[in-house]
Scaffold this motif. Structure first.
Motif, PDB file in Angstrom:
ATOM      1  N   TYR A 139       0.643  -1.484  -0.090  1.00 53.08           N
ATOM      2  CA  TYR A 139       0.295  -0.151  -0.021  1.00 53.08           C
ATOM      3  C   TYR A 139       1.320   1.067   0.102  1.00 53.08           C
ATOM      4  O   TYR A 139       0.371   1.998  -0.738  1.00 53.08           O
ATOM      5  CB  TYR A 139      -0.831   0.294   1.207  1.00 53.08           C
ATOM      6  N   TRP A 147       2.221   7.671  -1.081  1.00 54.09           N
ATOM      7  CA  TRP A 147       1.620   7.174   0.553  1.00 54.09           C
ATOM      8  C   TRP A 147       2.862   6.960   1.554  1.00 54.09           C
ATOM      9  O   TRP A 147       3.341   7.992   2.722  1.00 54.09           O
ATOM     10  CB  TRP A 147       0.473   5.958   0.673  1.00 54.09           C
ATOM     11  N   GLU A 354      -7.542   2.682   4.222  1.00 54.42           N
ATOM     12  CA  GLU A 354      -8.346   3.800   3.538  1.00 54.42           C
ATOM     13  C   GLU A 354      -8.339   4.369   4.622  1.00 54.42           C
ATOM     14  O   GLU A 354      -7.980   5.968   5.125  1.00 54.42           O
ATOM     15  CB  GLU A 354      -9.119   3.738   3.011  1.00 54.42           C
ATOM     16  N   LYS A 357      -5.596   6.083   5.823  1.00 52.45           N
ATOM     17  CA  LYS A 357      -4.513   6.775   4.887  1.00 52.45           C
ATOM     18  C   LYS A 357      -4.719   7.658   5.082  1.00 52.45           C
ATOM     19  O   LYS A 357      -4.357   9.361   5.084  1.00 52.45           O
ATOM     20  CB  LYS A 357      -4.830   6.031   3.105  1.00 52.45           C
ATOM     21  N   GLY A 361      -3.328  11.607   6.638  1.00 51.50           N
ATOM     22  CA  GLY A 361      -3.388  12.613   5.627  1.00 51.50           C
ATOM     23  C   GLY A 361      -2.492  13.829   5.578  1.00 51.50           C
ATOM     24  O   GLY A 361      -3.025  14.061   6.457  1.00 51.50           O
ATOM     25  N   ASN A 377       3.879  12.954   9.565  1.00 48.07           N
ATOM     26  CA  ASN A 377       3.414  12.735   8.149  1.00 48.07           C
ATOM     27  C   ASN A 377       4.438  14.165   7.688  1.00 48.07           C
ATOM     28  O   ASN A 377       4.089  15.291   8.587  1.00 48.07           O
ATOM     29  CB  ASN A 377       2.098  13.834   7.842  1.00 48.07           C
TER      30      ASN A 377
END
Lengths: 446, 300, 280
Positions: A139, A147, A354, A357, A361, A377
């Motif tokens: 992923y 990602w 998901e 993410k 994110g 991040n």
């Protein structure tokens, strides 16, 4: 007799009634909690979801990762839920840190775990070895590594085992120190970002002698950080960091002995808050000692720095972030991150990915960064100069440690070694033999 | 004819008896027997909490004996339970005897207050006592300073020599009220005339206690002993909230070590084996207590 | 002679009173501490731990009740423990009676098995029980606590009640049977009223041991928002900070109703025990 019987029947009836009433009232109460604990905007966004006869089936995602200690949590969860409301109904569950290991392991063993669990990336080994964590590499690397690129590489690598990623970082979480600048000036000390162990000890003494504080230093409630950072710094001087983490340094090596002696001296000096009891003082007690000016230095955790500095500011304390004092000449710190993983037997792995993410994110983590958390991040913009400094300090993280070799070593390093040596009167020889035995067990198991 | 009706009666009572027994047995089977059998099998296996399970014979039991921490934990558990039970029940008896003498209303107030600790969740008691034992601002050390005994002040929950006794004290504090209530209630059943006549014979209160009251409430004292002993042996919460078994292993008890062994170290089989060995030890102490305190009229 | 004895007696009573008061003090002080703390801010708590509060923080109580949902936890605990205790008493009474008075085969073996289960540390059953509960989709519900609680407290209850029935004179049952009562009738009409005292004792025993249960609750409820009191109270101690004021307020809110409840039931409890409940 008849009277008694009547009474009995009546009371039995009442009891049944009470039970029904109570359980009914219990279930309504339960719903209230559910609603009360999520923010109003979320509650509003949730309501239309089930009633709509949309063609897409809404999947329930169990998200065991709500960190109530982060002031940004409610806003982040609301954003995630809102973004994914058409596909998933996310049940965000509060992380119970004290029982985290039991919760995750019972969950996985039962066959019906949550879809996502909060867990420290540096402590994933058991799950990885037992094949209980989902390999996230595909992923992360999909779409040309889109990602993967969104993460701070150092932090992401903490969750990497044998070349595969099993855990993704939420925020960096490592040890640093916070000092009271006013007290330092009073004691004639200058604040610098890095310092040696000797400078640290001298500062403790100066604080007591010149600034008049009853103690010098308070730990964070995890005195084992002193030991873990100490051995790493000394090992790096000899270029043996990897060896240390691989268990190749024998128990009688002076690296351990020097570190333990340094810590024992600190304990015996009575400069470590509150003297006797320093090894068991809780985080709350330590924090309040700093806020009351009883100490000038405190060990703290990166992820809570913003909140800590805020409470210091409220108290009129000019607090500054500095690095951990180094026992050797090298600057290296134990590290880690707060992260999340998906169990291999998760009911909805795709959905979980998901959700992760979205949660990790840019948009959601911007909220986190704005609240002062050093996010995993890398695109999230951090403005606070102190937090920028925290992010800078993270460069010295070396994520692999001796204690990660086996859970027994973790227990020994974190809970036993200092207690045995500093309080229990064990000799260095005892410590060496304990360490050798545990290292041997851990490496043999491989 | 007569014999036939009797056996018929027996049969109906047997059937009713089994019917009465079934609901309880179902619950116990579900909550205790099945998990226990599961565990008993597990104690001869190696299981990591995942899909790998293999037979290892008696290895788990051997490992328990080789595990230093396990041995220390057993010692701590025995010390903690036996001492706290013994003292708590004696304090309970003394309190009951003292209160028995006081006025009804007055006694009721005392009984109510003394019973409060037994009603408090242990998590709360733990929080309370961490503050009493706190080395810097704790009540205990402040009190010692007040009376000029500074040298006795210590970090009660850190010091190797005090931590276990500090836990024992909380155990006593918590349970003495329950023992007091039980004994007091038992004393209510003693006929007043018995005490009156002994008083006319010139017996003082102390003599009445030793010669009349204690022998008469002996069964209930034994019950308190056994109930408390079992409860203290199994205590997880008390130690967990006070010290988590630390510092180091200084206050680790078997239930805590079992949880560590299973959930932290991933050795579920060894943890199960420890549980069974521990049950044998508990049984031994229960039988011992029973033997030592058994009265003529009462058998547990 | 008589006056000197009276003086002795009153001196003795005063001595009893003083010793009792000393014990009472050790119990009262911590409770007072909770009440005082419940009116302080966390700041003030650390600056004067044991002193009288300077600024009364009444909103600690509203925080505990509404923000921390302590009222909800209290109700949850009350429902779970309440239902458990009621079921324990009903099932325990039936089983105890059966083992004492009805001709159940192997009853000594059954009693022995029941007793021996109480010696096993309940930590051993956590993993298998959790797996069973999760297969039955019960994890996180009230039932996931109620069922084990009933099962765990039943053995000791059955043993106590069995002892009680054994102690009753045989003639009672015989005469009821003579009157043509069936076994169920005998139990309902003759035995049940007599056993209320024994039940009171068992109720207290099981209540005391279940009310504060933490370990199983924190595992079984981990994935749910249902919380019992001992588990919920730990919410105040978060990863970085403990809110002492609201936490103490929560403790006070839990203790006060309990004390009132006990104040009113104490009489029955004492009667219950004296009624021969556990005399054997």
């Amino acid at each position: 007799m008849i009277k008694k019987k009547g009474f009995k029947a009546a009371s039995l009836l009442m009891l049944c009634g009470l039970m029904i009433a109570l359980s009914a009232c219990g279930s309504t109460k339960k719903n209230n909690v559910d609603k009360a604990s999520t923010s109003p905007s979320v509650a509003a966004s949730e309501t239309p979801a089930p009633s709509e006869s949309a063609p897409v089936k809404i999947i329930n995602v169990e998200f065991y990762g709500k960190i109530v200690e982060f002031s940004s949590t409610d806003a982040m969860m609301a954003e995630v839920k809102d973004e994914l409301k058409d596909k998933y109904k996310i049940n965000d569950i509060q992380v119970d840190w004290g029982n985290l290991e039991k919760v995750v392991k019972t969950g996985i063993a039962s066959g019906t775990p949550a879809d996502v669990y909060q867990f420290w990336p540096q402590a994933m080994k058991t799950f990885v070895d037992n094949g209980q964590a989902l390999d996230l590499t595909p992923y992360l690397e999909a779409d040309g590594g889109k990602w993967k690129d969104s993460f701070n590489q150092t932090l992401l690598d903490i969750g990497k085992y044998d070349g595969k990623y099993y855990n993704v970082p939420l925020a960096s979480n490592f040890s640093l120190m916070i000092v009271n600048k006013d007290l330092f000036e009073k004691a004639g000390l200058t604040v610098s970002d890095t310092w040696s162990w000797d400078q640290f000890m001298a500062a403790n003494q100066a604080l007591k002698d010149k600034a008049g504080t009853p103690f010098g230093f308070a730990s964070h409630g995890n005195p084992d950080w002193l030991f873990r950072n100490g051995i790493m710094s000394l090992a790096k001087d000899q270029n043996k960091l990897e060896d240390l983490a691989a268990g190749k340094i024998a128990g009688n090596d002076p690296i351990y002995g020097t570190t333990l002696d340094n810590i024992k001296k600190l304990y015996d000096s009575q400069l470590w808050y509150p003297g006797k009891g320093a090894l068991t003082a809780t985080m709350d007690e330590n924090k309040s000692a700093f806020l009351q000016g009883k100490v000038g230095i405190i060990g703290w955790v990166a992820s809570d720095t913003a909140a800590f500095l805020k409470s210091a500011q409220e108290k009129g304390i000019n607090a500054v972030v500095v690095g951990w004092p180094t026992m050797g000449s090298s600057d290296v710190i134990l590290g880690g991150a707060d992260g999340l993983f998906i169990p291999a037997n998760a009911p909805h792995p795709e959905a979980a990915v998901e959700v992760l993410k979205t949660y990790l994110g840019d948009k959601v983590q911007a909220i986190n960064a704005a609240a002062g958390y050093p996010t995993g991040n890398k695109n999230a913009v951090i403005e606070d100069p102190n937090i920028k400094k925290v992010v800078g300090l993270a460069a010295a993280i070396f994520p692999h440690e001796l204690e990660q070799l086996s859970p027994k070593l973790t227990d020994y390093v974190e809970k036993q070694i200092l207690a045995n040596y500093v309080l229990g009167g064990s000799s260095l020889k005892d410590v060496a033999s304990d360490l050798d035995k545990l290292i041997k067990e851990a490496t043999a198991a491989k | 004819m007569k014999a036939g009706s009797k056996s018929k009666l027996n049969r109906t009572t047997t059937i009713t008896g089994i019917a009465f027994l079934i609901p309880a047995v179902v619950m116990i089977t579900f909550a205790i027997f099945i998990p226990t059998i599961w565990n008993f099998i597990l104690s001869f296996q190696h299981w990591d909490g995942g899909s790998n399970r293999s037979w290892v014979g008696l290895d788990n039991y051997k490992e328990v004996f080789a595990d230093k921490t396990a041995i220390i934990s057993i010692k701590h558990s025995v010390y903690l339970s036996v001492t706290s039970t013994f003292v708590a029940v004696i304090v309970g008896v003394v309190l009951a005897v003292l209160i028995y003498r006081l006025g009804r209303k007055e006694g009721m107030v005392y009984r109510l207050i003394l019973f409060i600790p037994s009603m408090m969740p242990l998590a709360i008691i733990g929080v309370l006592f961490t503050f009493i034992y706190n080395p810097e601002m704790g009540l205990l050390n402040q009190f010692l300073k007040l009376i000029g005994a500074d040298s006795l002040a210590t970090a009660w929950l850190e010091d190797k020599n005090t931590v276990l006794n500090a836990v024992v004290f909380v155990g006593i504090w918590r349970i003495a009220g329950l023992a007091m209530m039980l004994c007091f209630a038992a004393m209510q059943g003693i006929p007043i005339s018995l005490l009156e006549s002994s008083r006319l014979d010139g017996a003082g209160y102390f003599k009445q206690i030793t010669q009349i009251i204690i022998p008469l409430i002996k069964p209930i004292v034994l019950l308190s002993f056994i109930f408390t002993l079992v409860m203290q042996f199994k205590t997880y919460d008390l130690v967990f909230v006070l010290t988590k078994g630390g510092p180091g292993n200084f206050s680790k008890t078997v239930p805590l070590h079992m949880i560590d062994t299973a959930f932290s170290f991933g050795e579920y089989g060894q943890s199960a084996a420890m549980g069974f060995l521990f049950a044998i030890i508990v049984t031994f102490f229960i039988l011992l207590t029973n033997r030592l305190l058994r009265g003529e009229s009462y058998e547990y | 002679m008589s006056t000197s004895r009276n003086r002795n007696t009153s001196r003795g009573i005063n001595l009893s009173r003083i010793i009792t008061l000393a014990f009472v003090l050790t119990t009262v002080y911590p409770i007072l501490f909770v009440l005082l703390t419940s009116l302080k801010s966390t700041d003030e708590f650390y600056t004067n731990v044991w002193s009288y509060p300077h600024h009364f923080q009444w909103n600690n109580y509203s925080k505990a009740l509404f923000d921390a949902h302590i009222g909800v936890y209290f109700t949850t605990s009350l429902i779970i423990v309440g239902i458990s205790v009621i079921c324990i008493l009903i099932l325990g009474a039936l089983a105890g009676y059966a083992l004492a008075r009805l001709h159940v085969p192997y009853r000594n073996l059954i009693l022995f098995l029941l007793l021996s289960t109480t010696f096993l540390p309940s930590e051993t059953v956590i993993m298998p029980l959790y797996i069973m509960m999760s297969r039955m989709k019960l994890v996180g519900t009230y039932l996931s606590l109620i069922i084990p609680y009933i099962g765990w407290a039943l053995p000791i209850t059955i043993v106590i009640i069995q002892r009680f029935f054994v102690s009753l004179p045989n003639e009672l049952i015989e005469s009821a049977r003579m009157d043509g009562c069936t076994e169920t009738q005998t139990f309902r009409k003759v035995m049940a009223p007599l056993m209320l005292p024994a039940l009171a004792t068992c109720a207290i025993f099981s209540f005391v041991s279940l009310w504060g249960e933490l370990l199983w609750a924190s595992i079984a409820l981990s994935m749910s928002k249902v919380r019992t009191i001992p588990f919920g109270i730990l919410n105040f101690q978060s990863q970085f900070q403990t809110d002492w004021g609201p936490m103490a307020a929560a403790i006070a809110l839990i203790l006060i109703p309990l004390m009132i409840f006990f104040l009113f039931t104490q009489k029955y409890f004492v009667q219950g025990l004296t009624g021969g409940a556990v005399k054997g």
